[in-house]
Every structure is written in structure tokens, then in C-alpha cells.
Scaffold this motif. Sequence first.
Motif, PDB file in Angstrom:
ATOM      1  N   LYS A 119       0.669  -1.032   0.012  1.00  0.00           N
ATOM      2  CA  LYS A 119      -0.024   0.058   0.081  1.00  0.00           C
ATOM      3  C   LYS A 119       0.935   1.309   0.051  1.00  0.00           C
ATOM      4  N   LYS A 120       2.016   1.238   0.864  1.00  0.00           N
ATOM      5  CA  LYS A 120       2.930   2.466   0.789  1.00  0.00           C
ATOM      6  C   LYS A 120       3.522   2.721  -0.544  1.00  0.00           C
ATOM      7  N   LEU A 121       3.726   1.632  -1.316  1.00  0.00           N
ATOM      8  CA  LEU A 121       4.379   1.780  -2.799  1.00  0.00           C
ATOM      9  C   LEU A 121       3.518   1.834  -3.671  1.00  0.00           C
ATOM     10  N   ARG A 122       2.103   1.946  -3.303  1.00  0.00           N
ATOM     11  CA  ARG A 122       0.955   2.288  -4.111  1.00  0.00           C
ATOM     12  C   ARG A 122       0.691   1.113  -5.247  1.00  0.00           C
ATOM     13  N   PHE A 123       0.975  -0.044  -4.792  1.00  0.00           N
ATOM     14  CA  PHE A 123       0.553  -1.180  -5.612  1.00  0.00           C
ATOM     15  C   PHE A 123      -0.817  -1.493  -5.293  1.00  0.00           C
ATOM     16  N   LEU A 124      -1.202  -1.371  -4.064  1.00  0.00           N
ATOM     17  CA  LEU A 124      -2.713  -1.712  -3.631  1.00  0.00           C
ATOM     18  C   LEU A 124      -3.263  -0.194  -2.829  1.00  0.00           C
ATOM     19  N   SER A 125      -4.571  -0.283  -2.944  1.00  0.00           N
ATOM     20  CA  SER A 125      -5.169   0.816  -2.190  1.00  0.00           C
ATOM     21  C   SER A 125      -6.275   0.251  -1.557  1.00  0.00           C
ATOM     22  N   GLY A 126      -6.625   0.872  -0.193  1.00  0.00           N
ATOM     23  CA  GLY A 126      -7.531   0.366   0.623  1.00  0.00           C
ATOM     24  C   GLY A 126      -7.478  -0.984   1.141  1.00  0.00           C
ATOM     25  N   ASP A 127      -8.500  -1.830   1.302  1.00  0.00           N
ATOM     26  CA  ASP A 127      -8.368  -3.296   1.454  1.00  0.00           C
ATOM     27  C   ASP A 127      -8.205  -4.156   0.227  1.00  0.00           C
ATOM     28  N   SER A 128      -7.947  -3.377  -1.080  1.00  0.00           N
ATOM     29  CA  SER A 128      -7.948  -4.382  -1.962  1.00  0.00           C
ATOM     30  C   SER A 128      -6.565  -5.278  -2.103  1.00  0.00           C
ATOM     31  N   ARG A 129      -6.885  -6.697  -2.569  1.00  0.00           N
ATOM     32  CA  ARG A 129      -5.621  -7.279  -2.858  1.00  0.00           C
ATOM     33  C   ARG A 129      -5.265  -7.323  -4.214  1.00  0.00           C
ATOM     34  N   GLN A 130      -5.787  -6.533  -5.049  1.00  0.00           N
ATOM     35  CA  GLN A 130      -5.623  -6.494  -6.408  1.00  0.00           C
ATOM     36  C   GLN A 130      -4.914  -5.230  -7.023  1.00  0.00           C
ATOM     37  N   CYS A 131      -4.341  -5.726  -8.150  1.00  0.00           N
ATOM     38  CA  CYS A 131      -3.573  -4.455  -8.857  1.00  0.00           C
ATOM     39  C   CYS A 131      -4.157  -4.645 -10.356  1.00  0.00           C
ATOM     40  N   GLY A 132      -4.944  -3.813 -10.738  1.00  0.00           N
ATOM     41  CA  GLY A 132      -5.324  -4.038 -12.309  1.00  0.00           C
ATOM     42  C   GLY A 132      -4.477  -3.028 -13.011  1.00  0.00           C
ATOM     43  N   ASP A 133      -4.938  -2.988 -14.402  1.00  0.00           N
ATOM     44  CA  ASP A 133      -4.224  -2.399 -15.489  1.00  0.00           C
ATOM     45  C   ASP A 133      -2.662  -2.223 -15.010  1.00  0.00           C
ATOM     46  N   LEU A 134      -1.979  -3.181 -15.233  1.00  0.00           N
ATOM     47  CA  LEU A 134      -0.741  -3.218 -14.934  1.00  0.00           C
ATOM     48  C   LEU A 134       0.291  -2.395 -16.048  1.00  0.00           C
ATOM     49  N   GLU A 135      -0.375  -2.464 -17.295  1.00  0.00           N
ATOM     50  CA  GLU A 135       0.304  -1.973 -18.431  1.00  0.00           C
ATOM     51  C   GLU A 135       0.371  -0.295 -17.994  1.00  0.00           C
ATOM     52  N   SER A 136      -0.742   0.336 -17.479  1.00  0.00           N
ATOM     53  CA  SER A 136      -0.748   1.802 -17.047  1.00  0.00           C
ATOM     54  C   SER A 136       0.201   2.025 -15.978  1.00  0.00           C
ATOM     55  N   PHE A 137       0.142   0.955 -14.876  1.00  0.00           N
ATOM     56  CA  PHE A 137       0.987   1.277 -13.999  1.00  0.00           C
ATOM     57  C   PHE A 137       2.305   1.325 -14.284  1.00  0.00           C
ATOM     58  N   MET A 138       2.782   0.480 -15.136  1.00  0.00           N
ATOM     59  CA  MET A 138       3.951   0.416 -15.610  1.00  0.00           C
ATOM     60  C   MET A 138       4.533   1.753 -16.132  1.00  0.00           C
ATOM     61  N   ASN A 139       3.684   2.329 -16.917  1.00  0.00           N
ATOM     62  CA  ASN A 139       3.868   3.548 -17.609  1.00  0.00           C
ATOM     63  C   ASN A 139       3.598   4.682 -16.782  1.00  0.00           C
ATOM     64  N   GLY A 140       3.239   4.494 -15.468  1.00  0.00           N
ATOM     65  CA  GLY A 140       3.057   5.647 -14.647  1.00  0.00           C
ATOM     66  C   GLY A 140       4.033   6.479 -14.579  1.00  0.00           C
ATOM     67  N   CYS A 141       5.194   6.314 -14.498  1.00  0.00           N
ATOM     68  CA  CYS A 141       6.472   6.961 -14.341  1.00  0.00           C
ATOM     69  C   CYS A 141       6.684   7.980 -15.591  1.00  0.00           C
ATOM     70  N   GLN A 142       6.134   7.438 -16.697  1.00  0.00           N
ATOM     71  CA  GLN A 142       6.230   8.414 -17.805  1.00  0.00           C
ATOM     72  C   GLN A 142       5.448   9.591 -17.565  1.00  0.00           C
ATOM     73  N   SER A 143       4.088   9.252 -17.084  1.00  0.00           N
ATOM     74  CA  SER A 143       3.187  10.254 -16.758  1.00  0.00           C
ATOM     75  C   SER A 143       3.626  11.357 -15.838  1.00  0.00           C
ATOM     76  N   CYS A 144       4.200  10.810 -14.689  1.00  0.00           N
ATOM     77  CA  CYS A 144       4.818  11.843 -13.786  1.00  0.00           C
ATOM     78  C   CYS A 144       5.948  12.530 -14.245  1.00  0.00           C
ATOM     79  N   LYS A 145       6.920  11.820 -15.336  1.00  0.00           N
ATOM     80  CA  LYS A 145       7.827  12.826 -15.877  1.00  0.00           C
ATOM     81  C   LYS A 145       7.181  13.889 -16.778  1.00  0.00           C
ATOM     82  N   SER A 146       6.110  13.551 -17.449  1.00  0.00           N
ATOM     83  CA  SER A 146       5.260  14.608 -18.229  1.00  0.00           C
ATOM     84  C   SER A 146       4.761  15.598 -17.306  1.00  0.00           C
ATOM     85  N   LYS A 147       4.343  15.584 -16.249  1.00  0.00           N
ATOM     86  CA  LYS A 147       3.823  16.411 -15.299  1.00  0.00           C
ATOM     87  C   LYS A 147       4.831  17.138 -14.893  1.00  0.00           C
TER      88      LYS A 147
END
Length: 130
Positions: A96-124
Motif C-alpha cells: 500500500k505504501k508503494l501504491r501497488f494496492l489501495s484500501g483493502d484491495s488485494r488486487q492491482c489492475g491495469d498493470l500496463e498503465s501502472f508500469m507507464n505511470g513513471c512516464q506520466s509523472c515525468k510529463s507532469k
Amino acid sequence: MLEIQERFDTDGYESLVKTAGSSQLHITEALDRGEVIGFIAYSYGSERTVVYDYDDCGDMMLCDGLVRSVMLKSVLKGINHMLFQLEDESKFDTLKKLRFLSGDSRQCGDLESFMNGCQSCKSKKDEKKG
């Protein structure tokens, strides 16, 4: 030097083989100068990757690297969903601290977007500079 490598046997991980049941267990280890300092145990399904356990020796950045390595391999196999089936409840806190999960969820969906998240941060960041 840190290396993250997949093992091609499960020697020493027999209890996790039992946990994985009929799924083929994969082990990726983190090595420092040839010494194992962490691991992640998982299996691939047609729709999702299931993570059964990990050990990061208390190093959150090592956890991040191990999980991201499995995410990348999953995306390359066309799998875009990850389920964490961990027996040790305290390990979910790090995820959760690493933001792989949120709340009580045990699942991480849309891995491809998650892996590209760094590109999104860089753009911002670049937008703020400009």
C-alpha cells in the motif's frame, strides 16, 4: 551489485509450491554479490498473475523492484492484472505504501498503465518546468 533473476527450480521454496497448488510456481530472487537477499513467488494465469509471497528483508525499495519485475513480465505475457494472496497480512502495508494496492484491495489492475505511470509523472514534471 544488485541483480534480480528468475530461478528455474523451486529448491528451498517447497512450502510455497504447496501454497501454489496446481499452478506452476515461479521464483524471482534478488541477489547481492551472489547472495540471496530477497524473493518473490508467483504464478501466471490466463487473466492474472498471483503473488503468493515475497521477502524484501525490510527494504521497501527492494520490494518495489521485485514487484515491478513481475509486473513487467506479466505485461509482456499479455497479463494485465495481479492478485496478492499473501499469508502475512503485514506485507500488504508495504504494498500500500508503494501504491501497488489501495484500501483493502488485494488486487492491482491495469498493470500496463501502472508500469507507464513513471512516464506520466515525468510529463507532469516537465509541464511544471515549462
